[in-house]
Design an enzyme around this catalytic site. Structure first.
Site, PDB file in Angstrom:
ATOM      1  N   LYS A   1      80.688  44.742  50.645  1.00 29.69           N
ATOM      2  CA  LYS A   1      79.692  45.728  51.086  1.00 29.69           C
ATOM      3  C   LYS A   1      80.104  47.121  50.628  1.00 29.69           C
ATOM      4  O   LYS A   1      81.260  47.509  50.782  1.00 29.69           O
ATOM      5  CB  LYS A   1      79.603  45.705  52.617  1.00 29.69           C
ATOM      6  CG  LYS A   1      78.707  46.785  53.212  1.00 29.69           C
ATOM      7  CD  LYS A   1      78.522  46.579  54.709  1.00 29.69           C
ATOM      8  CE  LYS A   1      77.609  47.607  55.344  1.00 29.69           C
ATOM      9  NZ  LYS A   1      78.289  48.859  55.693  1.00 29.69           N
TER      10      LYS A   1
ATOM     11  N   HIS B   1      76.717  53.107  52.972  1.00 27.26           N
ATOM     12  CA  HIS B   1      77.192  53.194  54.356  1.00 27.26           C
ATOM     13  C   HIS B   1      76.276  54.120  55.168  1.00 27.26           C
ATOM     14  O   HIS B   1      76.727  54.854  56.051  1.00 27.26           O
ATOM     15  CB  HIS B   1      78.638  53.718  54.351  1.00 27.26           C
ATOM     16  CG  HIS B   1      79.518  53.182  55.432  1.00 27.26           C
ATOM     17  ND1 HIS B   1      80.611  52.391  55.193  1.00 27.26           N
ATOM     18  CD2 HIS B   1      79.486  53.342  56.775  1.00 27.26           C
ATOM     19  CE1 HIS B   1      81.217  52.096  56.330  1.00 27.26           C
ATOM     20  NE2 HIS B   1      80.546  52.654  57.316  1.00 27.26           N
TER      21      HIS B   1
HETATM   22  C1  FMN Z   1      76.784  54.058  64.168  1.00 27.04           C
HETATM   23  C2  FMN Z   1      77.119  53.333  62.899  1.00 27.04           C
HETATM   24  C3  FMN Z   1      78.256  52.549  62.833  1.00 27.04           C
HETATM   25  C4  FMN Z   1      78.567  51.864  61.682  1.00 27.04           C
HETATM   26  N1  FMN Z   1      79.649  51.052  61.668  1.00 27.04           N
HETATM   27  C5  FMN Z   1      79.934  50.327  60.554  1.00 27.04           C
HETATM   28  C6  FMN Z   1      81.017  49.433  60.556  1.00 27.04           C
HETATM   29  O1  FMN Z   1      81.738  49.300  61.543  1.00 27.04           O
HETATM   30  N2  FMN Z   1      81.256  48.736  59.415  1.00 27.04           N
HETATM   31  C7  FMN Z   1      80.474  48.879  58.283  1.00 27.04           C
HETATM   32  O2  FMN Z   1      80.716  48.223  57.272  1.00 27.04           O
HETATM   33  N3  FMN Z   1      79.425  49.710  58.276  1.00 27.04           N
HETATM   34  C8  FMN Z   1      79.136  50.435  59.389  1.00 27.04           C
HETATM   35  N4  FMN Z   1      78.052  51.258  59.372  1.00 27.04           N
HETATM   36  C9  FMN Z   1      77.168  51.310  58.194  1.00 27.04           C
HETATM   37  C10 FMN Z   1      76.030  50.268  58.294  1.00 27.04           C
HETATM   38  O3  FMN Z   1      76.530  48.966  58.151  1.00 27.04           O
HETATM   39  C11 FMN Z   1      74.960  50.471  57.231  1.00 27.04           C
HETATM   40  O4  FMN Z   1      75.563  50.492  55.954  1.00 27.04           O
HETATM   41  C12 FMN Z   1      74.111  51.697  57.384  1.00 27.04           C
HETATM   42  O5  FMN Z   1      73.945  52.060  58.734  1.00 27.04           O
HETATM   43  C13 FMN Z   1      72.745  51.387  56.777  1.00 27.04           C
HETATM   44  O6  FMN Z   1      71.928  52.458  56.803  1.00 27.04           O
HETATM   45  P1  FMN Z   1      70.759  52.692  57.905  1.00 27.04           P
HETATM   46  O7  FMN Z   1      71.447  53.092  59.157  1.00 27.04           O
HETATM   47  O8  FMN Z   1      70.042  53.827  57.249  1.00 27.04           O
HETATM   48  O9  FMN Z   1      69.890  51.470  58.049  1.00 27.04           O
HETATM   49  C14 FMN Z   1      77.737  51.985  60.532  1.00 27.04           C
HETATM   50  C15 FMN Z   1      76.595  52.785  60.599  1.00 27.04           C
HETATM   51  C16 FMN Z   1      76.275  53.451  61.753  1.00 27.04           C
HETATM   52  C17 FMN Z   1      75.028  54.280  61.783  1.00 27.04           C
HETATM   53  C1  7N5 Z   2      86.116  53.728  62.354  1.00 29.10           C
HETATM   54  C2  7N5 Z   2      84.774  53.358  61.798  1.00 29.10           C
HETATM   55  C3  7N5 Z   2      83.722  53.192  62.835  1.00 29.10           C
HETATM   56  C4  7N5 Z   2      82.434  52.709  62.278  1.00 29.10           C
HETATM   57  C5  7N5 Z   2      81.592  53.760  61.664  1.00 29.10           C
HETATM   58  O1  7N5 Z   2      81.255  54.746  62.214  1.00 29.10           O
HETATM   59  C6  7N5 Z   2      81.155  53.564  60.317  1.00 29.10           C
HETATM   60  O2  7N5 Z   2      81.666  52.700  59.636  1.00 29.10           O
HETATM   61  O3  7N5 Z   2      80.266  54.284  59.883  1.00 29.10           O
END
Ligand code: FMN
Ligand code: 7N5
Length: 360
Positions: free
Chosen positions: A232, A256
């Site tokens: 990813k 992300h």
């Molecule tokens: C609050 C939050 C926490 C996230 N935590 C993780 C995570 O722990 N691991 C990860 O691979 N991506 C994490 N992401 C990224 C999401 O997997 C994803 O790539 C992203 O939110 C997609 O975009 P969108 O929010 O516009 O749909 C996080 C995103 C948000 C908003």
């Molecule tokens: C320590 C990472 C927490 C998850 C998060 O916020 C993200 O991946 O965007």
């Protein structure tokens, strides 16, 4: 408020959540250029509908790594669902199950893999960050397999955490009552350590994430788990080709949600070159600013096999628990089916680049 589309869940969630939790969810890194670019890329896309096609039935089912899903719209991994709802990921899983949707559970989930798995008969995948503590990764991969998870997702775009200025300004730390229960507490302690003018998550990542991750390490993980491993956070054809060459079972095109490298290209703009580089060798998933069925349709047309939503399930969970998540996913799928009908594409196999103006 009547909730009739995805953004409505966001408005309800914003009213309910503490301001620093809302900022943690919504925020991007730096100037939030990439966060804005993700959404702008979808607003630019224009469709080439076909007419005189029988669309009396529309089929949104999709098979992914051998699992049959009712919808190509799933849930992206996001940490700590108990920040927004007391049942956390168990409720999210129950919602995904009702919609027949994929749920990618985060390594930093606040409920145990077992409890999450018990809540859903739909496919679950587990996301992993590359930690200095390799034993913790291997152990978690094993417990995921035991709990019936169908795949692992290695997040490759986080050698360190993006600089999320909202979290820095808020001195954001994870509430001590919410824990990443699948990892030992000592490993996670820094995430709860609140300090003015600093993000506890960034401090935690600096301590625990291993920034030396390279393709050679994927082999290490693949040797230790029989589960397929997807990568990813890919945004270029070069990295997509490398992922395939190193045995990735799939790719998730993602920046992300604009939370890592600010200034990185919109995820949607990266999608066609990744799809071309992969050339069908493995599934390509997509995330970043999918907020409606039309967005999902656009990403599917540009070659994604499935799309994931990140922030919207957190909004829906905050607004309505498992029912909220189920309604969000079925609502998005209904919108997708509606637009497929109006575009003259009754099956996902009919959804290809010719649907997108300028790409045909
Ligand atoms: C609050 C939050 C926490 C996230 N935590 C993780 C995570 O722990 N691991 C990860 O691979 N991506 C994490 N992401 C990224 C999401 O997997 C994803 O790539 C992203 O939110 C997609 O975009 P969108 O929010 O516009 O749909 C996080 C995103 C948000 C908003
Ligand atoms: C320590 C990472 C927490 C998850 C998060 O916020 C993200 O991946 O965007």
């Amino acid at each position: 408020m009547t909730v009739i589309r995805t953004d409505d869940y966001g408005r309800v969630a914003r009213e309910r959540l503490p301001a620093d939790v809302w900022d943690f969810i919504e925020g991007g890194s730096g100037d939030e250029l990439t966060l804005a670019a993700n959404a702008a890329a979808f607003r630019r896309a224009r469709l080439r509908p076909r007419v005189m096609v029988d669309v009396s039935t529309v089929d949104t089912t999709r098979t992914l790594l051998g699992s049959r899903l009712a919808t190509p719209i799933g849930i992206a991994p996001t940490a700590y669902h108990q920040l927004v709802h007391p049942d956390g990921e168990v409720a999210t899983a129950a919602g995904a199950d009702r919609a027949g949707a994929l749920f990618v559970v985060a390594m930093f989930a606040s409920r145990t893999l077992k409890d999450i798995a018990a809540a859903s008969a739909a496919p679950l995948w587990l996301q992993l960050y590359w930690l200095r503590r390799r034993d913790a990764i291997a152990d978690l991969a094993e417990r995921a397999a035991d709990a019936g998870f169908a795949a692992l997702v290695l997040t490759a775009d986080a050698p360190r955490l993006g600089r999320r200025l909202r979290d820095v300004r808020n001195g954001f730390a994870v509430d001590g009552r919410v824990r990443a229960v699948n990892l030992d507490a000592a490993l996670m302690a820094a995430s709860h350590d609140r300090r003015a003018g600093a993000s506890a998550l960034a401090a935690h990542a600096a301590q625990t994430f291993d920034p030396s991750l390279t393709w050679a390490d994927l082999a290490w993980l693949r040797e230790r788990s029989a589960l397929p491993v997807l990568i990813k956070g890919i945004l270029t054809g070069e990295d997509a080709a490398a992922a395939v060459a190193h045995g990735a079972a799939g790719i998730i095109v993602s920046n992300h949600g604009g939370r890592q490298l600010d200034g990185a290209i919109a995820a949607l703009d990266a999608l066609p070159e990744v799809v071309d580089a992969v050339a069908g060798a493995c599934p390509v998933l997509f995330d970043g600013a999918v907020r409606g069925g039309r967005d999902a349709l656009v990403a599917l047309a540009l070659g994604a096999d499935a799309v994931l939503v990140g922030r919207p399930p957190l909004w829906a969970l905050a607004a309505g628990g498992a029912d909220g998540v189920a309604d969000l996913l079925t609502g998005l799928t209904d919108e997708l089916a509606h637009d497929m009908a109006l575009a003259g594409r009754p099956t996902l196999a009919d959804v290809d680049r010719r649907l997108i103006w300028g790409h045909s």
